[in-house]
Enzyme design. Structure first.
Site, short mmCIF file in Angstrom:
data_model
loop_
_atom_site.label_atom_id
_atom_site.label_comp_id
_atom_site.label_asym_id
_atom_site.label_seq_id
_atom_site.Cartn_x
_atom_site.Cartn_y
_atom_site.Cartn_z
N THR A 402 2.53 -56.19 18.01
CA THR A 402 3.52 -54.70 18.46
C THR A 402 3.86 -53.83 19.04
OG1 THR A 402 2.69 -54.45 15.65
CG2 THR A 402 3.74 -52.31 16.52
N THR A 420 7.58 -53.80 15.34
CA THR A 420 7.05 -55.61 15.75
C THR A 420 7.51 -56.19 15.12
OG1 THR A 420 4.95 -55.81 14.81
CG2 THR A 420 6.04 -54.57 13.17
N ASP A 444 2.36 -58.38 5.35
CA ASP A 444 1.66 -57.65 5.61
C ASP A 444 1.66 -56.67 4.54
OD1 ASP A 444 0.98 -56.47 8.26
OD2 ASP A 444 2.83 -55.16 8.40
N SER A 474 1.02 -49.89 9.93
CA SER A 474 -0.11 -48.78 10.07
C SER A 474 0.42 -48.60 11.20
CB SER A 474 -1.49 -49.85 10.66
OG SER A 474 -2.31 -50.30 9.82
N GLY A 495 -2.02 -53.48 14.72
CA GLY A 495 -2.57 -54.07 13.01
C GLY A 495 -2.95 -52.60 12.96
#
Ligand code: GLY
Length: 591
Positions: A402, A420, A444, A474, A495
């Site tokens: 990301t 991301t 995700d 996150s 992540g």
């Protein structure tokens, strides 16, 4: 104007530094008086620091790729505000950092508007297509089909980046879309030189990228080898896409010729995104999650990111201890961190998801009395087994790929943006003729519901796949304030370790008085409840590791670096920028 590397320092800190540094009487007097001197006088270098931020009086952009940082700083120099610069940087990263910079993914932007003294959160996370359903990624055997979830056209959520950046610009920017997109279009049209790290990253993702003919054409030479270092890389399809976005204020991406290309690809190869899904994509402005920590105020990203909630929750737990007395990265300190992480990530698995589908108990999770209850349950001598903390699902694996950028302008406006494609290069599948990659953000979501996992646990309904829902994230863009004024902004890829990376950055600055470059350089740890393991960067002291093991923690060397922050701070005089050097190529660009 970029200043030489100089730092103003607080008198108390100066005294501590002087004790260590042995300086002459005159220098000592100057150092103590420095904060009181005329604001036009240069402040004093803190020579005891090993790492130094870039210093500017007028504005700063920090990102994971130097050309993109420079483009943002140039926009500030032209009189653009932080939002103009952020949007220019975001589009530039889509050209220069194809692993994570994107227009085929999504993300979150925190904005502080100095004039209104207002903080807001822009949610441009991908949305599940209408045809998606709870068991989309389960095979006939009831197990998760990882390939389908991660590397197929089914893994792509409806992209939000273009809508998100345009929403920010149209609502809070001052410049035209044409003007902020111009530098990115130029880079794509005229080409950029492939750096060593970019070439390395193409090679590393070769197997995945080569499954897509369009990706193969975009990122490899005709002989099949990855674009080499020094190659002049022109991206004419991407340049045309960016021009169409500029000319139609994004409409072509969601309802025009680019939308048609995305849908055609889905229809040809399987995949769920339809013309209706693209036309229905919506950016949502949300209230920031807020908290306080040792006299600082925190404003961070709310759900569907878990970042803000658990950052504030962990800070609340940790505030009850004198961390400085434990010593930075000592076993006592890291034990307190690990136990706080364990409890926060256990809650994450149970309660977090898209708030538009299930209510998320944000107020309860960020309440200081709840934190006290959790803190009181922590044994300061022994690790608590994760199995004793709370049952739930194992967190889905999250990729570290990301990217974050931070922007601060001379008016005091601040942008903290993390976006991301999920994995490095997302699904690996590029949209033919359009020059950009599709995300694999659908991974995700919790793919396996109602089916016990390896631990025999069931849960995570809040993050089950549902049509038009946003997967839990996150990402933790954050702005920290003191007495109502912003003093620091940061964020990171990584992540599930993003929240812990941001946490440790804030602790390094607030509790251990580090400048932001020092704070970025410290080794980090990560614990996410399950697996019950402490991941550590190798620089964590070996004796400390042994002490933690003796306390019952299971330690595992992290196979990759933990996070890569892009941080800006500000004091009464200067703006400081620090790119985390855990990956080559990033830069803090001041003006
Ligand atoms: N895809 C990683 C995250 O959103 O947290």
């Amino acid at each position: 104007m970029v200043m030489p590397i100089i730092m103003s320092i607080k008198p108390k800190r100066a005294l501590r530094r002087i004790k260590r540094a042995r300086v002459s009487g005159a220098a000592l007097l100057l150092m103590l008086l420095a904060p009181l001197l005329n604001a036009n006088q240069p402040a004093i270098i803190d020579y005891t620091d090993r790492f130094h931020p870039v210093v500017s009086e007028s504005g700063m952009v920090v990102s994971q790729e130097a050309l993109a940082s420079r483009i943002g700083a140039d926009i500030l120099a032209q009189g653009g505000n932080a939002i103009d610069a952020a949007v220019a940087t975001g589009f530039a990263l889509a050209v220069t950092l194809p692993q994570a910079g994107n227009i085929g993914g999504g993300g979150f932007m925190m904005i502080y508007l100095a004039g209104e003294k207002r903080t807001l959160a822009v949610d441009y996370r991908e949305m599940a297509p209408l045809a998606a359903h709870r068991d989309l990624f389960l095979g006939d055997d009831g197990e998760v089909d990882k390939n389908k979830a991660r590397y197929s056209r089914y893994s792509a959520g409806v992209p939000g980046t273009v809508a998100g950046l345009l929403h920010a610009l149209n609502s809070y920017g001052t410049m035209s879309l044409q003007d902020v997109l111009k530098p990115a279009i130029k880079l794509a049209d005229q080409g950029i030189r492939v750096t060593r790290s970019l070439s390395f990253s193409f090679a590393r993702a070769e197997q995945r990228l080569k499954k897509s003919p369009a990706s193969t054409a975009y990122y490899f030479l005709k002989d099949g080898s990855p674009l080499p270092e020094g190659h002049l890389w022109k991206q004419s399809d991407l340049a045309n896409t960016l021009k169409k976005i500029a000319n139609t204020n994004g409409e072509d991406f969601y309802q025009g010729s680019i939308a048609k290309k995305i849908v055609a690809q889905m229809q040809e190869h399987g995949g769920l995104i339809s013309a209706e899904d693209l036309a229905a994509y919506k950016v949502v402005e949300r209230e920031a999650v807020t908290g306080s920590y040792r006299g600082y105020e925190i404003a961070a990203m709310p759900p569907p990111s878990s970042g803000g909630v658990h950052l504030v929750q962990m800070l609340n737990i940790l505030e009850g201890w004198d961390l400085k007395a434990s010593g930075h990265n000592s076993a006592d300190y890291l034990h307190r961190l690990i136990e706080s992480m364990r409890r926060a990530y256990a809650d994450r698995s149970e309660y977090l998801g898209d708030p538009d589908f299930n209510p998320v108990p944000v107020a309860e999770l960020t309440d200081k009395s709840y934190a006290k209850k959790l803190r009181d349950g922590i044994n300061l001598q022994r690790a608590t087994a994760s199995s004793a903390v709370k049952p739930g699902l194992t967190l889905p694996e999250e990729s570290p790929q990301t990217t974050h950028f931070s922007v601060w302008d001379k008016h005091g406006n601040v942008v903290s943006n993390t976006y991301t494609l999920n994995f490095s290069y997302g699904s690996g599948i590029a949209v033919a003729g359009a020059g950009f990659l599709l995300n694999n953000e659908m991974d995700d979501f919790s793919a396996k519901l109602g089916v016990p996992n390896a631990y025999g646990l069931v849960g995570g309904a809040a993050n089950a796949i549902e049509p038009r829902k946003r997967p839990l994230s996150s990402m933790t863009p954050v702005i920290v304030f003191k007495e109502g004024n912003p003093v620091l902004t940061t964020g990171s890829p990584g992540g599930s370790s993003i929240i812990n990376t941001v946490l440790q950055t804030i602790l390094n600055v607030v509790d251990f008085d580090m400048n932001i470059a020092e704070a970025a350089a410290q080794p980090r740890i990560h614990h996410q409840w399950l697996p019950d393991q402490v991941f550590y960067e190798e620089d964590i002291n070996v004796d400390t590791r042994k002490r933690l093991e003796a306390m019952g923690h299971v330690l595992k060397s992290s196979s990759r670096v933990i996070g890569r922050t892009q941080t800006i701070s500000r004091d009464e005089r200067f703006i400081y920028g620090a790119n985390d050097t855990r990956w080559p190529g990033g830069a803090a660009a001041g003006l």
